[in-house]
Design an enzyme around this catalytic site. Structure first.
Site, PDB file in Angstrom:
ATOM      1  N   GLN A 154      50.260  44.873  47.001  1.00 37.43           N
ATOM      2  CA  GLN A 154      48.900  43.852  47.464  1.00 37.43           C
ATOM      3  C   GLN A 154      47.764  44.176  46.718  1.00 37.43           C
ATOM      4  O   GLN A 154      47.115  45.085  46.526  1.00 37.43           O
ATOM      5  CB  GLN A 154      48.471  44.116  48.876  1.00 37.43           C
ATOM      6  N   LEU A 155      47.360  43.377  45.535  1.00 37.87           N
ATOM      7  CA  LEU A 155      46.652  43.744  44.394  1.00 37.87           C
ATOM      8  C   LEU A 155      45.327  43.064  44.505  1.00 37.87           C
ATOM      9  O   LEU A 155      44.266  43.633  43.889  1.00 37.87           O
ATOM     10  CB  LEU A 155      47.433  43.256  43.009  1.00 37.87           C
ATOM     11  N   PRO A 207      48.434  44.073  55.424  1.00 38.39           N
ATOM     12  CA  PRO A 207      47.230  44.113  55.783  1.00 38.39           C
ATOM     13  C   PRO A 207      46.685  42.765  55.868  1.00 38.39           C
ATOM     14  O   PRO A 207      45.365  42.664  56.434  1.00 38.39           O
ATOM     15  CB  PRO A 207      46.401  44.985  54.802  1.00 38.39           C
ATOM     16  N   GLY A 210      46.457  38.362  56.641  1.00 38.92           N
ATOM     17  CA  GLY A 210      47.456  37.238  57.360  1.00 38.92           C
ATOM     18  C   GLY A 210      48.491  36.571  56.109  1.00 38.92           C
ATOM     19  O   GLY A 210      49.572  36.468  56.478  1.00 38.92           O
ATOM     20  N   MET A 221      48.794  36.217  51.510  1.00 39.30           N
ATOM     21  CA  MET A 221      48.332  36.574  50.195  1.00 39.30           C
ATOM     22  C   MET A 221      49.196  35.620  49.350  1.00 39.30           C
ATOM     23  O   MET A 221      50.374  35.305  49.185  1.00 39.30           O
ATOM     24  CB  MET A 221      48.628  38.167  49.959  1.00 39.30           C
ATOM     25  N   GLU A 222      48.124  34.845  48.750  1.00 39.51           N
ATOM     26  CA  GLU A 222      48.751  33.332  47.864  1.00 39.51           C
ATOM     27  C   GLU A 222      49.436  33.940  46.592  1.00 39.51           C
ATOM     28  O   GLU A 222      49.263  33.246  45.587  1.00 39.51           O
ATOM     29  CB  GLU A 222      47.656  32.591  47.519  1.00 39.51           C
ATOM     30  N   HIS A 275      46.766  27.390  54.465  1.00 42.52           N
ATOM     31  CA  HIS A 275      45.574  28.209  53.411  1.00 42.52           C
ATOM     32  C   HIS A 275      46.388  28.721  52.288  1.00 42.52           C
ATOM     33  O   HIS A 275      45.878  28.601  51.024  1.00 42.52           O
ATOM     34  CB  HIS A 275      44.996  29.237  54.321  1.00 42.52           C
ATOM     35  N   GLU A 276      47.417  29.320  52.363  1.00 52.15           N
ATOM     36  CA  GLU A 276      47.928  30.240  51.058  1.00 52.15           C
ATOM     37  C   GLU A 276      48.399  29.114  49.963  1.00 52.15           C
ATOM     38  O   GLU A 276      48.371  29.096  49.001  1.00 52.15           O
ATOM     39  CB  GLU A 276      48.904  31.238  51.451  1.00 52.15           C
ATOM     40  N   GLU A 298      38.187  31.183  47.952  1.00 51.72           N
ATOM     41  CA  GLU A 298      38.263  31.089  49.304  1.00 51.72           C
ATOM     42  C   GLU A 298      37.679  30.025  50.002  1.00 51.72           C
ATOM     43  O   GLU A 298      38.102  29.201  51.081  1.00 51.72           O
ATOM     44  CB  GLU A 298      37.845  32.524  50.029  1.00 51.72           C
ATOM     45  N   ASP A 358      36.020  45.037  47.941  1.00 52.17           N
ATOM     46  CA  ASP A 358      36.750  45.123  49.268  1.00 52.17           C
ATOM     47  C   ASP A 358      35.712  45.376  50.500  1.00 52.17           C
ATOM     48  O   ASP A 358      35.979  44.929  51.563  1.00 52.17           O
ATOM     49  CB  ASP A 358      37.909  46.511  49.311  1.00 52.17           C
ATOM     50  N   TYR A 391      34.583  32.211  52.897  1.00 58.20           N
ATOM     51  CA  TYR A 391      35.503  31.426  53.661  1.00 58.20           C
ATOM     52  C   TYR A 391      34.691  30.417  54.219  1.00 58.20           C
ATOM     53  O   TYR A 391      34.944  29.251  53.989  1.00 58.20           O
ATOM     54  CB  TYR A 391      36.361  32.209  54.606  1.00 58.20           C
TER      55      TYR A 391
HETATM   56  N1  BES Z   1      43.543  35.748  49.116  1.00 59.69           N
HETATM   57  C1  BES Z   1      43.296  35.930  50.608  1.00 59.69           C
HETATM   58  C2  BES Z   1      43.528  37.455  51.015  1.00 59.69           C
HETATM   59  C3  BES Z   1      42.663  38.500  50.149  1.00 59.69           C
HETATM   60  C4  BES Z   1      41.359  38.237  50.106  1.00 59.69           C
HETATM   61  C5  BES Z   1      43.116  39.766  49.950  1.00 59.69           C
HETATM   62  C6  BES Z   1      40.537  39.456  49.386  1.00 59.69           C
HETATM   63  C7  BES Z   1      42.622  40.739  49.336  1.00 59.69           C
HETATM   64  C8  BES Z   1      41.215  40.581  49.073  1.00 59.69           C
HETATM   65  C9  BES Z   1      44.144  35.054  51.524  1.00 59.69           C
HETATM   66  O1  BES Z   1      44.278  33.896  51.104  1.00 59.69           O
HETATM   67  C10 BES Z   1      43.467  34.873  52.770  1.00 59.69           C
HETATM   68  O2  BES Z   1      42.198  34.482  52.695  1.00 59.69           O
HETATM   69  N2  BES Z   1      44.187  35.478  53.822  1.00 59.69           N
HETATM   70  C11 BES Z   1      43.630  35.125  55.178  1.00 59.69           C
HETATM   71  C12 BES Z   1      44.109  33.961  55.707  1.00 59.69           C
HETATM   72  C13 BES Z   1      43.135  33.078  56.384  1.00 59.69           C
HETATM   73  C14 BES Z   1      41.916  32.726  56.047  1.00 59.69           C
HETATM   74  C15 BES Z   1      43.869  31.683  56.927  1.00 59.69           C
HETATM   75  C16 BES Z   1      43.850  36.566  56.193  1.00 59.69           C
HETATM   76  O3  BES Z   1      44.498  37.309  55.521  1.00 59.69           O
HETATM   77  O4  BES Z   1      43.336  36.275  57.195  1.00 59.69           O
HETATM   78 ZN    ZN Z   2      42.595  32.798  50.835  1.00 59.36          ZN
END
Ligand code: BES
Ligand code: ZN
Length: 635
Positions: free
Chosen positions: A143-144, A268, A270, A272-273, A297-298, A320, A378, A386
């Site tokens: 997970q990067l 960790p 929901g 990751m795209e 979303h993804e 986002e 982070d 979002y």
């Molecule tokens: N790209 C994000 C996950 C992410 C963001 C990982 C920042 C690391 C750093 C992913 O698209 C995301 O937003 N996931 C959400 C889903 C939701 C908003 C529908 C999540 O994991 O909850």
């Molecule tokens: Zn996202």
């Protein structure tokens, strides 16, 4: 032309410089990245070579790459072994590595780095699925995002740099990667290519006992065998529908395939795209398809994020905010405008929660300032990019005259910046460019409060959303709150709500039930309301058996909030046990915080018990949340 307030903030270089990379990324053009690596489960290492095909944009004496907890064995520049040195480690950016070389501008440059990962990598999680059974199987995933690519391989770890990718990955178990699979003659050797240039944070690898099933004309679902059927049932119906809905709203899907991988529960996020292969948490399997919006979303990131990319994490809202906006457009296309509006209202509650709980109020600005001090993206992460971001796009949509007027801009924006990395200034410029021939629209743009939306902390103005789908919920919530002062026994509540509201409650959809629980908390007159009115909260728990027994983690998590904020000690252990089964930070972090406020010792003991199960990023964040953070970083 953009208004004066935008000019006031606009940095001298565009897109703005990325302060979270220590690489000299502006000196080079990265044409291709080749990964040739092996996954060693026994040693818990990824070992191999990354080769960069570069063009120097000026004459160079060194190439600096990001790295973090990486061992480097050799570096070759154009085939010849070259000297290199590490700078001192700076948190959270790692140990940049400098390769000494003297290269004239524009001459072809190949930099090949032999490296291996170490136990401390924040990018990788190694798992043994259920070590107590004989089916125990190895599993690894990466997970990067945002800045952990440097803990997988030395790289220009900035979303400003994009390159095509070729990958050869050896593993004893099946491998997936963020590219299209290529045929491979050798057993245990998996080949991939990504012809569309991608940034380092979108590289992704997973390997384990992964099986697959076709799930649409362009989609395959990957999962471990015991989850494959459930995953298929939950997601397959919607994948192609979502892709087609998105293509109509934006532009044709450019990535050929859209697959999903259901990771083990310690994943960790929901979702990751990762290009071609979205990684998701198994907690999305709710047995009622109520969390497929995460897939929408993804998928939407295939346009916003993976195609048009934020040039650095200060402009993360472009990734986002746009994605949530598009996700809700997809939801609207499938379930109607009222449902889209309902999702915005739900999101508003998340935004309120985030703004209230951020460690620093500045983190609630849309455009972040990561220039000063070593700020870890982070730590800045929250619902703000979002929700404030998608509300901002929605605000533009409504101000500019609604969907009919705004939709052509969406297509324009995603075409203009195709395959590019951009910042907020370029986004604003593109709005002015698109509407430049229409004086009325330019006047609308001039009247937007850019300072408030982009650079001011706190909640933005709330739009007037259609409340049809929330009204039914609100009247039920209001009844609970008002009857709380009236009734004195559980049976009185049960009788009354069965008589007056049974059909209302039974008619609620899953998202409405989620909103119901949110509102029970949001609308309580005081923070201790459900605790002070213990009979009412007992009645809630007794009456809504379906919430008590739900397999939907969005409900389970919220129902624990009700139980714990009602002071029901008998549920503390149940929450502690649940924390051993989920790894998604969205639940894990607030659940630990909640447990910590009611029973500090149990929170600490629970974390000690399960910390090895969590992803290193999740474990670090919980550690910080519980105040356990010292100099310890991961396991
Ligand atoms: N790209 C994000 C996950 C992410 C963001 C990982 C920042 C690391 C750093 C992913 O698209 C995301 O937003 N996931 C959400 C889903 C939701 C908003 C529908 C999540 O994991 O909850
Ligand atoms: Zn996202």
């Amino acid at each position: 032309m953009a208004p004066a307030i935008i000019e006031k903030h606009r940095p001298k270089v565009s897109p703005e410089f990325d302060y979270t990379t220590k690489s000299n990324y502006t000196d080079v053009c990265v044409n291709n990245t080749d990964l040739n690596i092996e996954i060693l489960f026994k040693e818990k290492k990824i070992v191999g070579r990354v080769t960069y095909d570069l063009t120097p944009l000026k004459s160079l004496n060194e190439i600096i790459l990001d790295s973090s907890y990486i061992q480097i064995n050799e570096i070759k520049v154009n085939g010849t072994s070259s000297g290199f040195s590490f700078a001192e480690r700076v948190e959270p950016f790692g140990t940049p590595v400098s390769v000494t070389t003297s290269i004239p501008q524009d001459s072809p440059l190949s930099v090949a780095i032999d490296f291996e990962t170490t136990d401390e990598s924040t990018a990788i999680q190694w798992l043994k699925t259920d070590p107590t059974t004989k089916d125990a199987s190895d599993y690894v995933f990466t997970q990067l995002e945002p800045i952990h690519a440097r803990a997988l391989f030395p790289c220009f770890d900035t979303p400003a740099v994009k390159s095509t990718v070729t990958a050869t990955i050896k593993s004893k178990l099946p491998v997936v990667f963020s590219g299209l699979p290529l045929a491979s003659k050798d057993e245990g050797v998996f080949k991939f290519e990504q012809k569309i240039p991608i940034p380092s944070y979108l590289f992704a690898i997973a390997s384990g006992n992964i099986m697959s099933t076709p799930a649409g004309p362009r989609s395959t679902i990957y999962a471990e065998p015991d989850r494959l059927q459930d995953s298929y049932n939950e997601f397959s119906e919607d994948l192609e529908k979502f892709i087609q809905a998105a293509e109509k709203i934006v532009t044709p899907y450019i990535w050929t395939t859209y697959d999903i991988l259901i990771n083990p529960s310690s994943f960790p996020y929901g979702g990751m795209e990762n290009p071609n292969i979205t990684f998701v948490t198994p907690t999305l399997i709710s047995y009622d398809k109520s969390q497929v919006d995460v897939i929408a979303h993804e998928l939407a990131h295939s346009w916003s994020g993976n195609n048009v990319t934020n040039a650095n994490w200060q402009h993360f809202w472009l990734n986002e905010g746009w994605t949530v906006y598009l996700e809700r457009r997809i939801v609207g296309a499938m379930h109607g405008e009222k449902m889209r509006q309902f999702h915005f209202i739900m999101g508003w509650n998340d935004l309120i929660g985030s703004v209230d709980s951020l460690p620093k109020i500045e983190y609630s600005k849309l455009v972040q300032d990561l220039k000063h001090g070593a700020i870890d993206p982070d730590d800045v992460f929250s619902s703000v990019p979002y929700e404030k971001g998608s509300n901002f796009i929605y605000h533009l949509e409504t101000q500019l005259g609604g969907l009919e007027e705004f939709d052509p801009f969406i297509k324009f924006y995603f075409t203009k910046f195709e395959k590019k990395s951009i910042d907020t200034y370029q986004f604003v410029d593109s709005l002015y460019e698109f509407y430049s021939q229409d004086a009325e629209k330019v006047a609308v743009l001039d009247a937007i409060d850019w300072e408030l939306w982009l650079y001011t902390a706190g909640l933005p103005p709330k739009a007037e959303f259609d409340t049809t789908l929330v009204d039914e919920v609100e009247c039920l919530v209001d009844a609970w709150i008002s009857k709380t002062c009236e009734f004195t026994s559980v049976s009185q509540f049960v009788e009354y709500f069965n008589k007056e509201f049974k059909s209302v409650y039974d008619g609620l959809s899953s998202p409405q039930k989620i909103f119901f629980i949110d509102e029970l908390l949001e609308k309580r007159p005081t923070p201790t309301f459900w605790k002070d009115n213990s009979v009412a909260s007992d009645a809630l728990i007794e009456l809504y058996i379906d919430l008590n027994e739900s397999r939907n983690t969005e409900i389970i998590f919220r129902w624990f909030k009700i139980k714990l904020s009602s002071g029901k000690t008998q549920y503390y252990q149940a929450l502690s046990d649940w924390l051993g089964t989920v790894g998604r930070m969205k639940y894990v972090r607030p659940s630990y915080k909640l447990l910590n406020t009611v029973d500090h010792d149990l929170a600490i003991a629970t974390f000690e018990k399960y910390k090895d199960r969590y992803h290193p990023i999740a474990a670090n964040m919980v550690q910080k949340d519980l105040g356990l953070w010292r100099t310890f970083h991961c396991w």
